[in-house]
Scaffold this motif. Structure first.
Motif, short mmCIF file in Angstrom:
data_model
loop_
_atom_site.label_atom_id
_atom_site.label_comp_id
_atom_site.label_asym_id
_atom_site.label_seq_id
_atom_site.Cartn_x
_atom_site.Cartn_y
_atom_site.Cartn_z
N ALA A 203 50.10 53.39 17.59
CA ALA A 203 50.82 53.32 16.32
C ALA A 203 50.40 52.08 15.55
CB ALA A 203 52.33 53.29 16.57
N PHE A 204 50.30 50.95 16.24
CA PHE A 204 49.87 49.71 15.58
C PHE A 204 48.47 49.85 15.00
CE2 PHE A 204 47.23 45.90 16.13
CZ PHE A 204 47.79 45.10 15.14
N LEU A 205 47.55 50.39 15.78
CA LEU A 205 46.17 50.53 15.29
C LEU A 205 46.11 51.48 14.10
CD1 LEU A 205 44.16 50.64 18.65
CD2 LEU A 205 44.25 48.79 16.97
N THR A 206 46.88 52.55 14.15
CA THR A 206 46.93 53.48 13.02
C THR A 206 47.40 52.76 11.77
OG1 THR A 206 47.41 55.36 14.49
CG2 THR A 206 47.95 55.62 12.16
N ILE A 207 48.48 52.01 11.91
CA ILE A 207 49.07 51.31 10.76
C ILE A 207 48.13 50.22 10.23
CG2 ILE A 207 50.95 49.76 10.09
CD1 ILE A 207 52.71 51.30 12.14
N ALA A 208 47.51 49.46 11.13
CA ALA A 208 46.70 48.32 10.72
C ALA A 208 45.34 48.72 10.16
CB ALA A 208 46.51 47.37 11.90
N VAL A 209 44.70 49.71 10.78
CA VAL A 209 43.33 50.05 10.39
C VAL A 209 43.27 50.69 9.00
CG1 VAL A 209 41.35 51.51 10.96
CG2 VAL A 209 42.48 50.18 12.75
N MET A 210 44.31 51.43 8.63
CA MET A 210 44.28 52.10 7.31
C MET A 210 44.08 51.11 6.16
SD MET A 210 46.94 55.26 7.30
CE MET A 210 46.89 56.51 8.59
N PRO A 211 44.96 50.13 5.99
CA PRO A 211 44.74 49.20 4.87
C PRO A 211 43.56 48.27 5.08
CG PRO A 211 46.62 48.48 6.16
CD PRO A 211 46.23 49.83 6.68
N PHE A 212 43.29 47.86 6.34
CA PHE A 212 42.24 46.89 6.60
C PHE A 212 40.84 47.48 6.41
CE2 PHE A 212 45.17 44.29 9.59
CZ PHE A 212 45.78 43.74 8.47
N THR A 213 40.71 48.81 6.55
CA THR A 213 39.40 49.44 6.32
C THR A 213 39.41 50.30 5.06
OG1 THR A 213 39.91 51.43 7.62
CG2 THR A 213 38.99 49.54 8.80
N TYR A 214 40.54 50.30 4.35
CA TYR A 214 40.67 51.06 3.10
C TYR A 214 40.40 52.54 3.31
CZ TYR A 214 41.46 50.08 -1.87
OH TYR A 214 42.03 49.94 -3.12
N SER A 215 40.93 53.09 4.42
CA SER A 215 40.66 54.49 4.74
C SER A 215 41.76 55.07 5.60
CB SER A 215 39.32 54.62 5.48
OG SER A 215 39.16 55.92 6.02
N ILE A 216 42.35 56.16 5.15
CA ILE A 216 43.34 56.88 5.95
C ILE A 216 42.68 57.47 7.19
CG2 ILE A 216 44.89 58.88 6.01
CD1 ILE A 216 45.42 58.42 3.04
N THR A 217 41.49 58.05 7.02
CA THR A 217 40.78 58.68 8.12
C THR A 217 40.49 57.69 9.24
OG1 THR A 217 39.73 60.29 6.64
CG2 THR A 217 38.66 59.90 8.75
N ASN A 218 40.04 56.49 8.92
CA ASN A 218 39.74 55.50 9.95
C ASN A 218 40.98 55.14 10.76
OD1 ASN A 218 37.13 55.45 9.02
ND2 ASN A 218 37.34 53.53 7.91
N GLY A 219 42.12 55.02 10.08
CA GLY A 219 43.36 54.69 10.78
C GLY A 219 43.78 55.78 11.74
N ILE A 220 43.69 57.02 11.29
CA ILE A 220 44.06 58.14 12.15
C ILE A 220 43.12 58.20 13.35
CG2 ILE A 220 44.18 60.66 12.30
CD1 ILE A 220 45.09 60.67 9.38
N GLY A 221 41.83 57.99 13.10
CA GLY A 221 40.86 58.02 14.19
C GLY A 221 41.13 56.94 15.23
N ALA A 222 41.43 55.73 14.78
CA ALA A 222 41.73 54.64 15.70
C ALA A 222 42.97 54.96 16.54
CB ALA A 222 41.94 53.34 14.93
N GLY A 223 43.97 55.55 15.91
CA GLY A 223 45.19 55.92 16.62
C GLY A 223 44.94 57.00 17.66
N PHE A 224 44.18 58.03 17.28
CA PHE A 224 43.89 59.13 18.20
C PHE A 224 43.12 58.64 19.43
CE2 PHE A 224 44.10 63.23 15.44
CZ PHE A 224 45.38 62.89 15.07
N VAL A 225 42.02 57.92 19.19
CA VAL A 225 41.16 57.48 20.29
C VAL A 225 41.93 56.57 21.24
CG1 VAL A 225 39.12 56.15 20.88
CG2 VAL A 225 39.03 57.74 18.97
N SER A 226 42.70 55.63 20.70
CA SER A 226 43.45 54.71 21.56
C SER A 226 44.57 55.42 22.30
CB SER A 226 44.03 53.55 20.72
OG SER A 226 44.90 54.04 19.71
N TYR A 227 45.18 56.42 21.68
CA TYR A 227 46.24 57.19 22.35
C TYR A 227 45.69 57.92 23.57
CZ TYR A 227 49.88 60.75 23.02
OH TYR A 227 50.84 61.58 23.55
N VAL A 228 44.56 58.61 23.38
CA VAL A 228 43.95 59.34 24.48
C VAL A 228 43.52 58.37 25.58
CG1 VAL A 228 41.96 60.75 25.16
CG2 VAL A 228 43.20 61.26 23.05
#
Length: 483
Positions: A419-444
């Motif tokens: 959840a943290f990575l999803t929330i943080a990566v979106m604004p820090f990389t200016y991309s919704i897709t990157n945030g979702i990807g970071a959340g998915f990979v870390s969750y698995v």
């Protein structure tokens, strides 16, 4: 739950004059009213009207393989037309307050990554193919199944991350935050204002707009966001006339000489469906389609979930109403965008501004879509709202979406870290897709490390694998000999 959500949750008496319309859009059933839907439709339009200016700038600034550029007037017409038609279709077919237009980021991929390799017609043909592939994923149920496979806490994190992301968009677009001029040699990538301090009349308009918006919201004033946009636009017009303002950015609050401009439909239908295969290798085409597809797929997923959550429309299992139709319409919008040479159209997170005004149904889309249709002829008038007057709405909506963070269990690392990575990566990389990807990979990964791999839905395994390819696209291209 935000005050806006609580207010929306109280049943209101629907207008008796149009019972069929009320039943069709479920205005009363969703605790809304026509005034709220109208305000929401206007607010959504004004917060995303910048695309009428920005999309022609992005696409028009690039050259294709043969040195050709797209005409700005034709691009403006195509952008407004696709936004109007697809927003109206989403309102009627999906019954969500979710507007669509040419996707930022996606248009940059088309302009600066795809077009230099082929003609504009070939590039837009790839966009059409990408949209058709999305339609196939929807029809087969795969796109909807992926959304249902996401755990509820991750959906909530997506909503929070999007809230921070659109607030950041608001700060950047207004000029409150800017990139450091020496970013390559500095440890600080962004700064306050354009020089480390706030200066200039436009930023004053933005700051006053933020204060006005939050004051109205705190007081529970109906139409707070829209009132702020209109008031600050009027203030900006006065300031622009009385003071020496160097630049307002993409749109200036100047009263135009002419209120009407004839639309130019010259780009409609100017695409080649399979022309790209004659310009580059099949592997290159596949990788370009993969980039477009993955970005469009998960940007839409995050937007639909985030807007629906803020509107209080998710069911107990976190599911979006009419999801299948919503995703099919969104996929068709990509096809329409490519066919009109406006780049891939997608659902807009700025729709949350309309939700913040109380919109809960597709009726709000009739207003937003109608305004985009008017923009075909009234572009000079409707683009006079400066971003400094509209951006405070994104800050306010970012706050409202941020309130969902309280529903995430921060004591469980298997949920908290993704959840943290999803929330943080979106604004820090200016991309919704990157945030979702970071959340998915870390969750698995965390589920596997904790010996709970069986709890992970097989679709999350598959999408996480795709995200690994997405994040490692550069070495993958090098291994395949594309670069």
């Amino acid at each position: 739950m935000s005050d806006t959500q609580q207010e929306a949750g109280r049943p209101q008496a629907g207008p008796s004059a149009a019972p069929r319309v009320d039943r069709f859009f479920q205005v009363t059933a969703r605790g809304s009213t026509y005034p709220r839907e109208l305000r929401g439709g206007f607010a959504t339009f004004f917060t995303m009207a910048y695309i009428l200016v920005l999309n022609p700038i992005v696409l028009g600034s690039a050259e294709d393989k043969f040195g050709h550029r797209l005409d700005g007037a034709e691009l403006a017409t195509a952008t407004a037309l696709v936004a109007a038609v697809m927003t109206l279709i989403m309102g009627v077919g999906g019954n969500l307050p979710l507007a669509l237009a040419a996707g930022l980021g996606l248009n940059a991929v088309v302009a600066f990554q795809i077009a230099p390799l082929m003609s504009w017609a070939d590039a837009m043909g790839l966009v059409v193919i990408e949209g058709l592939l999305l339609c196939v994923l929807v029809v087969t149920g795969l796109r909807e199944a992926v959304m249902h496979a996401i755990p509820q806490p991750l959906k909530q994190a997506i909503g929070v991350g999007i809230g921070l992301f659109i607030a950041f968009i608001g700060f950047v677009d207004a000029g409150f935050v800017s990139r450091m001029p020496d970013a390559a040699n500095s440890t600080v990538p962004v700064q306050l204002g354009g020089s480390g301090a706030l200066s200039g009349w436009p930023l004053l308009v933005f700051c006053l707009g933020v204060l006005l918006t939050i004051a109205l919201i705190a007081r529970g004033v109906r139409g707070a966001i829209l009132i702020s946009i209109l008031v600050m636009t009027a203030v900006a017009i006065v300031i622009d006339a009385a003071a020496d303002v160097t630049s307002w950015g993409l749109t200036s609050p100047k009263i135009p000489d002419s209120l009407v401009a004839a639309p130019d439909f010259g780009l409609l239908g100017d695409f080649s469906l399979f022309g790209a295969f004659g310009e580059v290798t099949v592997i290159t085409v596949v990788l370009l389609l993969f980039t477009l597809l993955l970005s469009d797929f998960f940007d839409t997923m995050g937007t639909v979930v985030g807007v629906s959550a803020e509107a209080g429309l998710l069911d107990e299992e976190g599911r979006v109403p009419n999801l299948g139709r919503v995703l099919l319409i969104d996929s068709a919008a990509a096809v329409a965008g490519g066919a009109a040479s406006a780049s891939s159209a997608t659902s807009y997170i700025e729709s949350a501004a309309g939700v913040g005004e109380g919109a809960r149904t597709g009726f709000a889309n009739l207003v937003t879509g109608g305004l985009f249709a008017c923009a075909l002829f009234l572009t000079p008038l409707l683009t006079m709202v400066p971003m400094q007057a509209a951006a405070p709405a994104l800050i306010a909506v970012g706050f409202l979406m941020m309130t969902q963070v309280k529903h995430i269990d921060w004591e469980r690392y298997e949920i908290a870290v993704p959840a943290f990575l999803t929330i943080a990566v979106m604004p820090f990389t200016y991309s919704i897709t990157n945030g979702i990807g970071a959340g998915f990979v870390s969750y698995v990964l965390i589920k596997t490390v904790l010996g709970k791999a069986r709890e992970v839905h097989w679709l999350l395994w598959g999408t996480s694998a795709l995200f690994l390819v997405y994040f490692a696209i550069d070495p993958v291209e090098q291994l395949l000999g594309v670069k």
